[in-house]
Write an enzyme that holds these catalytic residues in place. Structure first.
Site, PDB file in Angstrom:
ATOM      1  N   ASP A 198      40.297  25.063  27.350  1.00 43.80           N
ATOM      2  CA  ASP A 198      39.952  25.248  28.757  1.00 43.80           C
ATOM      3  C   ASP A 198      40.645  24.208  29.642  1.00 43.80           C
ATOM      4  OD1 ASP A 198      38.660  26.516  30.901  1.00 43.80           O
ATOM      5  OD2 ASP A 198      37.048  25.021  30.866  1.00 43.80           O
ATOM      6  N   HIS A 199      41.341  24.696  30.666  1.00 42.36           N
ATOM      7  CA  HIS A 199      42.114  23.843  31.588  1.00 42.36           C
ATOM      8  C   HIS A 199      43.197  23.044  30.862  1.00 42.36           C
ATOM      9  CE1 HIS A 199      38.903  25.050  34.256  1.00 42.36           C
ATOM     10  NE2 HIS A 199      39.608  24.599  35.277  1.00 42.36           N
ATOM     11  N   GLU A 251      43.816  38.702  28.400  1.00 46.32           N
ATOM     12  CA  GLU A 251      44.687  37.785  29.151  1.00 46.32           C
ATOM     13  C   GLU A 251      44.613  38.126  30.639  1.00 46.32           C
ATOM     14  OE1 GLU A 251      48.736  36.195  27.734  1.00 46.32           O
ATOM     15  OE2 GLU A 251      49.259  37.744  29.171  1.00 46.32           O
ATOM     16  N   HIS A 279      52.335  28.822  34.180  1.00 43.52           N
ATOM     17  CA  HIS A 279      51.400  29.597  35.011  1.00 43.52           C
ATOM     18  C   HIS A 279      50.126  29.705  34.194  1.00 43.52           C
ATOM     19  CE1 HIS A 279      53.012  32.474  32.192  1.00 43.52           C
ATOM     20  NE2 HIS A 279      51.876  33.138  32.336  1.00 43.52           N
ATOM     21  N   HIS A 285      50.225  28.593  30.117  1.00 38.23           N
ATOM     22  CA  HIS A 285      51.144  28.808  28.998  1.00 38.23           C
ATOM     23  C   HIS A 285      52.518  29.210  29.533  1.00 38.23           C
ATOM     24  CE1 HIS A 285      51.025  33.459  28.167  1.00 38.23           C
ATOM     25  NE2 HIS A 285      51.120  33.213  29.442  1.00 38.23           N
ATOM     26  N   CYS A 288      55.614  35.847  32.443  1.00 36.42           N
ATOM     27  CA  CYS A 288      55.022  34.855  31.536  1.00 36.42           C
ATOM     28  C   CYS A 288      56.060  33.867  31.006  1.00 36.42           C
ATOM     29  CB  CYS A 288      54.289  35.538  30.381  1.00 36.42           C
ATOM     30  SG  CYS A 288      52.625  36.102  30.832  1.00 36.42           S
ATOM     31  N   HIS A 340      46.259  31.791  33.150  1.00 33.17           N
ATOM     32  CA  HIS A 340      45.471  33.017  33.067  1.00 33.17           C
ATOM     33  C   HIS A 340      43.998  32.644  32.985  1.00 33.17           C
ATOM     34  CE1 HIS A 340      48.833  35.767  32.359  1.00 33.17           C
ATOM     35  NE2 HIS A 340      49.336  34.847  31.546  1.00 33.17           N
TER      36      HIS A 340
HETATM   37 NI    NI Z   1      51.269  34.564  30.992  1.00 33.60          NI
END
Ligand code: NI
Length: 139
Positions: A79-80, A126, A39, A14, A33, A41
């Site tokens: 997911d992914h 997160e 990047h 995200h 972020c 999580h």
């Molecule tokens: Ni983040």
């Protein structure tokens, strides 16, 4: 009433940013972020439901059923994936954990209700240190 919880995990990318702000202002408000090149999580999702015990099974709900719903409605979509770009229920929303938890609640609620139990809480980690909880009580 008994509460039961299923944990599921997913990895997703995200970026927290507002397009009307420059990178410097986004970094100031959203920190790492806001990295322009994305990047990821390793999210942990805890979904808690509540209800009366089924006298035949001793269960509130078969956790396999809850897992199947979370997998179908949420995990397969996130997911992914890139939450900002690829997740239908996050379109037009800032990809914060708060917004994600609320959106997950709204995705799950109709399916949970069909099972004859109540959705109690969506808890989303997160990171190990940062998590949010949503109880469906507005925002
Ligand atoms: Ni983040």
């Amino acid at each position: 009433m008994v509460h039961i919880t299923r944990r599921e995990r997913f990895n997703a990318a995200h970026r927290l940013f507002r397009s009307e702000w420059d990178d410097e202002k986004n970094l100031e408000i959203f920190g790492k972020c806001s990295n322009p090149n994305w990047h990821g999580h390793n999210y942990e999702l805890f979904v808690t439901v509540k209800g009366k015990l089924n006298p035949e099974t001793g269960f509130v709900l078969n956790l396999k059923e809850l897992s199947r719903i979370i997998q179908t409605k949420i995990i397969q979509k996130v997911d992914h994936k890139n939450i900002n770009i690829e997740v239908d229920f996050m379109q037009g929303k800032l990809a914060s954990s708060e917004n994600l938890a609320i959106a997950i609640w709204e995705e799950l609620l109709p399916e949970i209700v069909k099972l004859g139990v109540q959705l109690h809480c969506v808890k989303l980690f997160e990171t190990e240190n940062n998590f949010v909880e949503y109880y469906g009580d507005g925002y």
